[in-house]
Design an enzyme around this catalytic site. Structure first.
Site, mmCIF file in Angstrom:
data_model
loop_
_atom_site.group_PDB
_atom_site.id
_atom_site.type_symbol
_atom_site.label_atom_id
_atom_site.label_comp_id
_atom_site.label_asym_id
_atom_site.label_seq_id
_atom_site.Cartn_x
_atom_site.Cartn_y
_atom_site.Cartn_z
ATOM 1 N NE ARG A 80 -1.416 -1.461 9.037
ATOM 2 C CZ ARG A 80 -1.532 -2.164 7.833
ATOM 3 N NH1 ARG A 80 -1.665 -3.296 7.654
ATOM 4 N NH2 ARG A 80 -0.965 -1.326 6.759
ATOM 5 C CE LYS B 91 0.539 5.219 12.861
ATOM 6 N NZ LYS B 91 1.146 5.691 11.533
ATOM 7 N NE ARG C 12 5.978 6.949 0.930
ATOM 8 C CZ ARG C 12 5.306 6.648 1.842
ATOM 9 N NH1 ARG C 12 4.142 5.865 1.634
ATOM 10 N NH2 ARG C 12 5.268 7.330 2.992
ATOM 11 C CE LYS D 216 -1.759 1.101 3.986
ATOM 12 N NZ LYS D 216 -1.957 2.328 4.698
ATOM 13 C CG ASP E 109 1.421 0.522 9.350
ATOM 14 O OD1 ASP E 109 1.076 0.915 10.459
ATOM 15 O OD2 ASP E 109 1.529 1.275 8.211
ATOM 16 N N GLY F 115 -5.332 8.724 5.842
ATOM 17 C CA GLY F 115 -4.587 9.922 6.336
ATOM 18 C C GLY F 115 -3.534 10.116 5.554
ATOM 19 C CE LYS G 262 -7.642 4.191 6.474
ATOM 20 N NZ LYS G 262 -6.105 4.309 6.107
ATOM 21 N NE ARG H 60 -3.731 1.326 13.767
ATOM 22 C CZ ARG H 60 -3.140 1.412 12.446
ATOM 23 N NH1 ARG H 60 -1.870 1.487 12.413
ATOM 24 N NH2 ARG H 60 -3.973 1.544 11.384
ATOM 25 C CD GLN I 283 0.869 9.388 7.334
ATOM 26 O OE1 GLN I 283 0.065 10.146 7.469
ATOM 27 N NE2 GLN I 283 0.734 7.995 7.220
#
EC number: 2.5.1.19
Length: 429
Positions: A384, A336, A26, A21, A309, A91, A410, A340, A166
């Site tokens: 996740r 997240k 990217r 992903k 992740d 996000g 997702k 989490r 990010q």
């Protein structure tokens, strides 16, 4: 839709890893920022990567796709003047495109997931965009967010890296296109440095020159660069595969996953080393991971920052390990799709796990005998968390029902199909 995971003692079979992903989103973006036609082989299909497809199309890229590749003709440094973008619950897509939207006169990012992405703050990126002369209208750092740009200016820029990498990646995508050279300094700490490495790798493949300091805290970005149209091949995804590998580790298994490069820059590749440290029998050669689990695991201590992740899946495996495991330097898990740490551990406790939390740590007191299960648990709309809770269900004494499990789409829409193919007893309700 909910899913019921019934205890499954044996997993067996072979699957190909889904495509990454992170790399897909990217590659889609750099292809859109190129003038000319790029081809991406084996792109991922997930809600996140589909959100990026939708948004770059709205911004003026043309996309043609078949089962093996996507061909993109980009808009270069001149995206279409559009009024609204909908990133869904993605996000990273939001943050990358907030920077690119600075090239547009005025774009509003709408809030379609008020209980998930709508709760996440973006103040650090908003502050950095302000330094470029971009006006941002927002709700205390949250969606809906309106970007008024058109003529962003390079120069000296600071960005905080303490919540998310990010924000930095977003600036690295934008600044090469500006008329001026830029210097970017990261303030405080930088979370998930490995993921910044992926951004730099993709930018380099797209012909962009950026000088990065060894510690990834300082960058010199020449302006007036052009993204080059290229061919890209997406590698297999370690974050999603981490859940399948952990499921194989906690069961009697003979499971093979293809397309996981030994030399990958994905930080979540560490899941292979962590499972080895937990004394899970496995090999990793020729981009193939082969697990022959016996259900016996030893506790582990692990710095989770570089493998964010994969942490939840490793925690799920540690639930059944002998001894006390500790996953530290993981505070960014709190920011997240849900918290989490707190949210996930609350659900693990419902299933019978013995876990503790600190601000930046997860501590797991293993129960090799298994957990009780027999409960309905809330995955907080988080892909996740859904995958990690399913691992626990495989070794529980009674079935576990996971609410809203369809949100696994997702990042990994085929997740339950894949573990079913390996023998997991899973039922949608």
């Amino acid at each position: 839709m909910d899913v019921i995971v019934t205890p499954t003692p044996v997993l067996k079979g072979e699957i190909g890893a889904l495509s990454s992903k992170n790399y897909t989103t990217r590659y889609l973006l750099v292809a859109a920022l190129a003038e000319g036609t790029s081809t991406i082989h084996f792109p991922a299909h997930s809600e996140d990567s589909d959100a990026m497809r939708r948004c770059i199309r709205d911004l003026g890229a043309t996309l043609e796709e078949d089962e093996e590749k996507i061909v993109i003709t980009g808009f270069g440094s001149r995206p279409k003047d559009i009024k609204e973008l909908n990133v869904g619950n993605a996000g990273a897509v939001l943050r990358f495109l907030m920077a690119i939207a600075a090239l547009c006169p005025e774009v509003t990012f709408v809030n379609t997931y008020p209980d998930s992405l709508g709760k996440r703050p973006h103040d650090d990126l908003i502050e950095s965009l302000g330094q470029l002369g971009v006006e941002v209208e927002h709700q205390q750092g949250r969606l809906p967010i309106t970007i008024r740009g058109g003529q962003p200016k390079g120069g000296k820029i600071t960005v905080s890296g303490s919540v998310s990498s990010q924000y930095l990646s977003a600036l690295l995508f934008l600044t090469p296109l500006l008329a001026e050279d830029s210097e970017i300094t990261v303030l405080h700490d930088l979370k998930s440095k490995v993921v910044v490495g992926q951004t730099l790798e993709v930018l380099s493949q797209a012909g962009i020159v950026i000088e990065a300091s060894e510690d990834l805290m300082h960058y010199r970005v020449p302006g007036r660069q052009q993204y080059k149209a290229q061919e890209y091949t997406v590698q297999g995804d370690y974050p999603g595969s981490a859940a399948v590998l952990a499921a194989a580790a906690v069961t009697q298994s003979d499971v093979t996953i293809h397309r996981l490069p030994v030399e990958s820059k994905q930080g979540e590749k560490a899941v292979v080393d962590v499972l080895k440290m937990m004394q899970v029998p496995l090999t990793h050669e020729n981009d193939i991971v082969h697990v022959q689990g016996n259900g016996h695991l030893k506790a582990v201590e692990f710095d989770g920052d570089a493998a964010t992740d994969a942490v939840l899946a490793m925690v799920a495996a540690a639930v059944f390990a002998e001894g006390t495991s500790r996953f530290y330097n993981v505070e960014n898990l709190r920011y997240k799709e849900c918290d989490r740490i707190t949210d996930y551990l609350n659900e693990l406790r419902k299933a019978g796990a013995h876990v503790e939390e600190k601000q930046a740590e997860i501590i797991v007191h293993g129960r090799p005998e298994g957990v009780e299960g027999g409960v309905t648990i809330d995955a907080h709309y988080d892909h996740r968390v859904i995958m990690a809770l399913s691992i626990v269900g495989l070794r529980a004494k009674a079935p576990i029902r996971i609410q809203d499990a369809h949100h696994v789409a997702k990042s990994y829409p085929q997740y339950f199909d894949h573990i079913q193919a390996l023998g997991a007893q899973v039922e949608w309700v």
